[in-house]
Design a protein around this motif. Structure first.
Motif, mmCIF file in Angstrom:
data_model
loop_
_atom_site.group_PDB
_atom_site.id
_atom_site.type_symbol
_atom_site.label_atom_id
_atom_site.label_comp_id
_atom_site.label_asym_id
_atom_site.label_seq_id
_atom_site.Cartn_x
_atom_site.Cartn_y
_atom_site.Cartn_z
ATOM 1 N N ASN A 176 0.801 -1.225 0.000
ATOM 2 C CA ASN A 176 0.000 0.000 0.000
ATOM 3 C C ASN A 176 0.838 1.280 0.000
ATOM 4 O OD1 ASN A 176 -2.545 -1.164 -0.126
ATOM 5 N ND2 ASN A 176 -2.656 -1.415 2.088
ATOM 6 N N ASN A 177 2.110 1.175 0.330
ATOM 7 C CA ASN A 177 2.945 2.376 0.369
ATOM 8 C C ASN A 177 3.688 2.536 -0.959
ATOM 9 O OD1 ASN A 177 4.485 0.098 0.947
ATOM 10 N ND2 ASN A 177 5.978 1.242 2.132
ATOM 11 N N ILE A 178 3.259 3.527 -1.744
ATOM 12 C CA ILE A 178 3.884 3.803 -3.043
ATOM 13 C C ILE A 178 4.976 4.835 -2.823
ATOM 14 C CG2 ILE A 178 3.508 4.756 -5.336
ATOM 15 C CD1 ILE A 178 0.684 3.556 -5.198
ATOM 16 N N LEU A 179 6.188 4.496 -3.254
ATOM 17 C CA LEU A 179 7.354 5.342 -3.046
ATOM 18 C C LEU A 179 7.776 6.082 -4.315
ATOM 19 C CD1 LEU A 179 9.391 2.779 -0.927
ATOM 20 C CD2 LEU A 179 7.907 4.611 -0.104
ATOM 21 N N SER A 180 7.394 5.559 -5.485
ATOM 22 C CA SER A 180 7.771 6.205 -6.747
ATOM 23 C C SER A 180 6.786 5.813 -7.838
ATOM 24 C CB SER A 180 9.195 5.818 -7.140
ATOM 25 O OG SER A 180 9.321 4.413 -7.207
ATOM 26 N N ILE A 181 6.637 6.739 -8.810
ATOM 27 C CA ILE A 181 5.702 6.533 -9.915
ATOM 28 C C ILE A 181 6.339 7.068 -11.191
ATOM 29 C CG2 ILE A 181 3.432 7.111 -10.871
ATOM 30 C CD1 ILE A 181 2.481 7.689 -8.041
ATOM 31 N N THR A 182 6.127 6.366 -12.297
ATOM 32 C CA THR A 182 6.511 6.878 -13.611
ATOM 33 C C THR A 182 5.581 6.278 -14.655
ATOM 34 O OG1 THR A 182 8.384 7.340 -15.076
ATOM 35 C CG2 THR A 182 8.215 5.096 -14.222
ATOM 36 N N GLN A 183 5.610 6.867 -15.841
ATOM 37 C CA GLN A 183 4.838 6.349 -16.967
ATOM 38 C C GLN A 183 5.822 6.054 -18.091
ATOM 39 O OE1 GLN A 183 1.795 8.958 -18.528
ATOM 40 N NE2 GLN A 183 0.718 7.267 -19.474
ATOM 41 N N ASP A 184 5.691 4.893 -18.711
ATOM 42 C CA ASP A 184 6.642 4.512 -19.748
ATOM 43 C C ASP A 184 6.167 4.907 -21.139
ATOM 44 O OD1 ASP A 184 4.884 2.538 -20.704
ATOM 45 O OD2 ASP A 184 5.963 0.886 -19.774
ATOM 46 N N ARG A 185 6.944 4.547 -22.136
ATOM 47 C CA ARG A 185 6.690 4.918 -23.532
ATOM 48 C C ARG A 185 5.381 4.365 -24.068
ATOM 49 N NH1 ARG A 185 10.307 0.543 -26.848
ATOM 50 N NH2 ARG A 185 9.134 -1.208 -26.031
ATOM 51 N N ASP A 186 4.902 3.257 -23.495
ATOM 52 C CA ASP A 186 3.668 2.629 -23.950
ATOM 53 C C ASP A 186 2.449 3.060 -23.148
ATOM 54 O OD1 ASP A 186 5.016 1.129 -25.934
ATOM 55 O OD2 ASP A 186 5.614 -0.340 -24.425
ATOM 56 N N GLY A 187 2.640 3.955 -22.197
ATOM 57 C CA GLY A 187 1.533 4.447 -21.396
ATOM 58 C C GLY A 187 1.296 3.673 -20.112
ATOM 59 N N MET A 198 1.676 2.627 -16.354
ATOM 60 C CA MET A 198 2.071 3.295 -15.120
ATOM 61 C C MET A 198 2.830 2.284 -14.275
ATOM 62 S SD MET A 198 0.982 6.389 -15.377
ATOM 63 C CE MET A 198 1.362 6.917 -13.717
ATOM 64 N N TRP A 199 3.965 2.720 -13.753
ATOM 65 C CA TRP A 199 4.803 1.878 -12.913
ATOM 66 C C TRP A 199 4.814 2.456 -11.507
ATOM 67 C CZ3 TRP A 199 7.499 -2.478 -14.637
ATOM 68 C CH2 TRP A 199 7.468 -2.692 -16.018
ATOM 69 N N PHE A 200 4.661 1.583 -10.525
ATOM 70 C CA PHE A 200 4.631 1.993 -9.135
ATOM 71 C C PHE A 200 5.698 1.227 -8.358
ATOM 72 C CE2 PHE A 200 0.384 2.527 -10.846
ATOM 73 C CZ PHE A 200 0.057 3.803 -10.442
ATOM 74 N N GLY A 201 6.576 1.962 -7.718
ATOM 75 C CA GLY A 201 7.549 1.353 -6.831
ATOM 76 C C GLY A 201 6.991 1.405 -5.419
ATOM 77 N N THR A 202 6.967 0.273 -4.759
ATOM 78 C CA THR A 202 6.382 0.208 -3.418
ATOM 79 C C THR A 202 7.429 -0.289 -2.423
ATOM 80 O OG1 THR A 202 5.641 -2.098 -3.497
ATOM 81 C CG2 THR A 202 4.172 -0.443 -4.471
ATOM 82 N N GLY A 203 7.005 -0.454 -1.196
ATOM 83 C CA GLY A 203 7.858 -1.016 -0.172
ATOM 84 C C GLY A 203 8.040 -2.509 -0.318
ATOM 85 N N ASN A 204 7.346 -3.098 -1.287
ATOM 86 C CA ASN A 204 7.441 -4.546 -1.492
ATOM 87 C C ASN A 204 7.498 -4.898 -2.976
ATOM 88 O OD1 ASN A 204 7.495 -7.289 -0.797
ATOM 89 N ND2 ASN A 204 5.278 -7.451 -0.918
ATOM 90 N N GLY A 205 8.279 -4.167 -3.744
ATOM 91 C CA GLY A 205 8.470 -4.544 -5.136
ATOM 92 C C GLY A 205 7.931 -3.545 -6.144
#
Length: 161
Positions: A57-68, A70-77
């Motif tokens: 549940n804890n999101i530490l980072s977010i980005t969007q890639d070339r294909d649209g 959404m990537w979420f970096g969390t405390g567990n992967g």
């Protein structure tokens, strides 16, 4: 020595001209600052949690890639969202997936069309074409916390040490 007169008085035409200039300036500048892009009347948010497929549940980072995606970096992967559901990068037979899955993902950076950089306790890079994560050995396990690209295209990594 004579003190300058602190009560300056202007003639009526100068006052009128000053008022016209001020009001004209306000009429031209105000709409430029107050105009907003076409925003919807209401903004909707989706709230995601482990109940929706996130690895934590804890999101530490977010980005969007070339294909649209959404990537979420969390405390567990690492998690990839395609608009419908999540793919969790927490299981797998490769060393990189095992190492990245037990790390907190503090930084995600999409620099170009080929790779996404991932900052954890170490440094990793996701290859879009191969759908593979490669783990790099970083001296003293720096604890990558931020990743940026400068105006010359150089990638900078910031860590705890």
């Amino acid at each position: 020595m004579k003190k300058p007169d602190q009560n300056l008085s202007f003639s009526v035409p100068v006052r009128i001209l000053a008022a016209v200039v001020i009001f004209t300036f306000a009429a031209v500048v105000k709409p430029a600052y107050s105009s907003q892009p076409n925003l919807p009347d209401q903004i909707y948010f989706n709230h995601f949690s482990i109940d929706n497929g996130l690895s934590a549940n804890n999101i530490l980072s977010i980005t969007q890639d070339r294909d649209g995606f959404m990537w979420f970096g969390t405390g567990n992967g690492l998690n990839r969202y395609d608009g419908y559901g999540f793919t969790r990068f927490v299981d797998g037979s490769s060393r990189a997936l095992k190492d990245i899955s037990r790390n907190r993902i503090h930084a995600l950076h999409t620099r170009d069309e080929k790779y996404m950089w991932i900052g954890t306790g170490q440094l990793a890079r996701y290859d879009y074409e191969l759908d593979r994560i490669m783990l790099f050995d970083v001296a003293d396990n720096l604890g990558i916390r931020t990743i940026l690209t400068d105006s010359n295209g150089f990638i900078w990594f910031g860590g705890e040490r």
